[in-house]
Design a protein around this motif. Structure first.
Motif, PDB file in Angstrom:
ATOM      1  N   GLU A 133      -0.206  -4.669   4.989  1.00 53.37           N
ATOM      2  CA  GLU A 133       0.121  -3.369   5.593  1.00 53.37           C
ATOM      3  C   GLU A 133      -0.547  -2.221   4.844  1.00 53.37           C
ATOM      4  OE1 GLU A 133       3.898  -0.318   6.164  1.00 53.37           O
ATOM      5  OE2 GLU A 133       4.247  -2.355   5.414  1.00 53.37           O
ATOM      6  N   PHE A 134      -0.421  -2.223   3.508  1.00 59.20           N
ATOM      7  CA  PHE A 134      -0.991  -1.128   2.722  1.00 59.20           C
ATOM      8  C   PHE A 134      -2.516  -1.199   2.709  1.00 59.20           C
ATOM      9  CE2 PHE A 134       3.312  -0.618   1.356  1.00 59.20           C
ATOM     10  CZ  PHE A 134       3.420   0.711   0.981  1.00 59.20           C
ATOM     11  N   ALA A 135      -3.055  -2.410   2.698  1.00 57.38           N
ATOM     12  CA  ALA A 135      -4.511  -2.554   2.738  1.00 57.38           C
ATOM     13  C   ALA A 135      -5.069  -1.954   4.022  1.00 57.38           C
ATOM     14  CB  ALA A 135      -4.890  -4.026   2.627  1.00 57.38           C
ATOM     15  N   GLN A 136      -4.374  -2.192   5.130  1.00 56.24           N
ATOM     16  CA  GLN A 136      -4.833  -1.665   6.413  1.00 56.24           C
ATOM     17  C   GLN A 136      -4.713  -0.150   6.464  1.00 56.24           C
ATOM     18  OE1 GLN A 136      -2.579  -2.922   9.917  1.00 56.24           O
ATOM     19  NE2 GLN A 136      -4.478  -3.036  11.088  1.00 56.24           N
ATOM     20  N   LEU A 146      -3.453  -1.015  -6.379  1.00 58.27           N
ATOM     21  CA  LEU A 146      -2.934   0.294  -5.985  1.00 58.27           C
ATOM     22  C   LEU A 146      -2.083   0.840  -7.128  1.00 58.27           C
ATOM     23  CD1 LEU A 146      -1.619  -0.359  -2.343  1.00 58.27           C
ATOM     24  CD2 LEU A 146      -3.843   0.591  -3.009  1.00 58.27           C
ATOM     25  N   ALA A 147      -2.291   2.105  -7.458  1.00 55.81           N
ATOM     26  CA  ALA A 147      -1.399   2.779  -8.403  1.00 55.81           C
ATOM     27  C   ALA A 147      -0.142   3.171  -7.636  1.00 55.81           C
ATOM     28  CB  ALA A 147      -2.070   4.015  -8.989  1.00 55.81           C
ATOM     29  N   LEU A 241      -4.487   8.626   0.048  1.00 53.60           N
ATOM     30  CA  LEU A 241      -3.259   8.097  -0.532  1.00 53.60           C
ATOM     31  C   LEU A 241      -2.164   8.060   0.523  1.00 53.60           C
ATOM     32  CD1 LEU A 241      -0.902  10.502  -1.248  1.00 53.60           C
ATOM     33  CD2 LEU A 241      -2.728  11.211  -2.765  1.00 53.60           C
ATOM     34  N   ARG A 242      -1.156   7.286   0.220  1.00 58.59           N
ATOM     35  CA  ARG A 242       0.013   7.167   1.091  1.00 58.59           C
ATOM     36  C   ARG A 242       1.239   7.550   0.273  1.00 58.59           C
ATOM     37  NH1 ARG A 242       1.568   1.702   4.571  1.00 58.59           N
ATOM     38  NH2 ARG A 242       3.787   2.145   4.887  1.00 58.59           N
ATOM     39  N   CYS A 243       2.164   8.265   0.884  1.00 62.70           N
ATOM     40  CA  CYS A 243       3.342   8.681   0.119  1.00 62.70           C
ATOM     41  C   CYS A 243       4.603   8.646   0.974  1.00 62.70           C
ATOM     42  CB  CYS A 243       3.148  10.073  -0.482  1.00 62.70           C
ATOM     43  SG  CYS A 243       2.789  11.365   0.711  1.00 62.70           S
TER      44      CYS A 243
END
Length: 258
Positions: A133-136, A146-147, A241-243
């Motif tokens: 999910e995060f890779a996509q 990922l940090a 980035l995602r938050c």
């Protein structure tokens, strides 16, 4: 010589007669700002009773009408509440944010512009492999580092936001660690990593906090928080980035132009 005691009004302002700044703004706004600064500094804490209108009129050397206009302005901003027959009381300030606002200035800059004191408690900094999910969502290979940064944001010492950020190593730098993590993530990415923020996609929803989060934010379990999930992109559309930011619903409101 007999000592002269501090009159109630001066005592409320730390034993000093409050001063109005000289600037082009209308007088009532300058009076409001003087009171606002004392709320921001914590001198007038939450639910603290302010001096009466008559006392404020005497202290500032202005008309009763000017004081009333100043108090009305503070009430509109959510900084005071007035109860008939009881008085005027300070309130913890509420923050109005526009989604994507941090592209131009981060949490620290935004809170300082309000005349308040920002702070950050760093809970953890870890490197974790990106799942599917995060890779996509971040356009990185599955398993790439990922940090993951988890923080509690404070205003005047009060916790107001629990923030989780996921940043690819290629964006934040592989040598980043808890010891070297900057005060402002967005400022670091812009100035040190050359990142240019373009736009973001976000959702806002009301959720109930976990027991852990409620403890961090000093909330009751049945008090909802505002969850803002956001992905930031460069002007060309590359994810940065995602938050996930969990905001205290009694301290935040969002303004959206449609």
């Amino acid at each position: 010589m007999k000592a002269v005691g501090i009159v109630g009004g001066e005592r409320a302002f730390g034993g000093k007669t409050p001063k109005i700044k000289e600037d082009p703004r209308p007088l009532y706004l300058r009076v409001a700002n003087a009171i606002r600064e004392n709320i921001a500094s914590g001198r007038f804490g939450d639910a603290t009773r302010l001096p009466s209108e008559a006392e404020l009129t005497r202290l500032f050397g202005v008309s009763r009408a000017t004081v009333r206009e100043a108090l009305s302005a503070l009430e509109r901003d959510g900084l005071i509440s007035r109860a008939h027959g009881k008085g005027t009381f300070a309130r913890k300030p509420q923050f109005t944010l526009s989604p994507g606002q941090s592209r131009n200035r981060g949490f620290t800059e935004t809170i300082r512009e309000m005349g308040l004191i920002p702070g950050t408690s760093y809970l953890s900094f870890n490197w974790e492999p990106a799942d599917h999910e995060f890779a996509q969502s971040l356009s990185v290979p599955v398993g790439s580092p990922l940090a993951v940064i988890k923080r509690v944001r404070t205003v005047n010492g009060d916790p107001v936001e629990y923030a989780i950020d996921w940043v690819p190593a290629k964006i934040i730098g592989e040598d980043m660690s808890a010891e070297t993590f900057p005060e402002s993530l967005f400022e670091y990415l812009r100035k040190q990593r050359g990142v240019v923020f373009g736009y973001s996609d976000l959702t806002i929803e009301s959720v109930l906090p976990s027991a852990y989060m409620a403890g961090l934010l000093h909330l009751e379990l049945n008090m909802p928080v505002l969850l803002v999930e956001e992905i930031y992109y460069t002007p060309e559309g590359s994810p940065i980035l995602r938050c996930e930011n969990y905001h205290r619903s009694d301290r935040y409101k969002f303004r959206i132009r449609v």
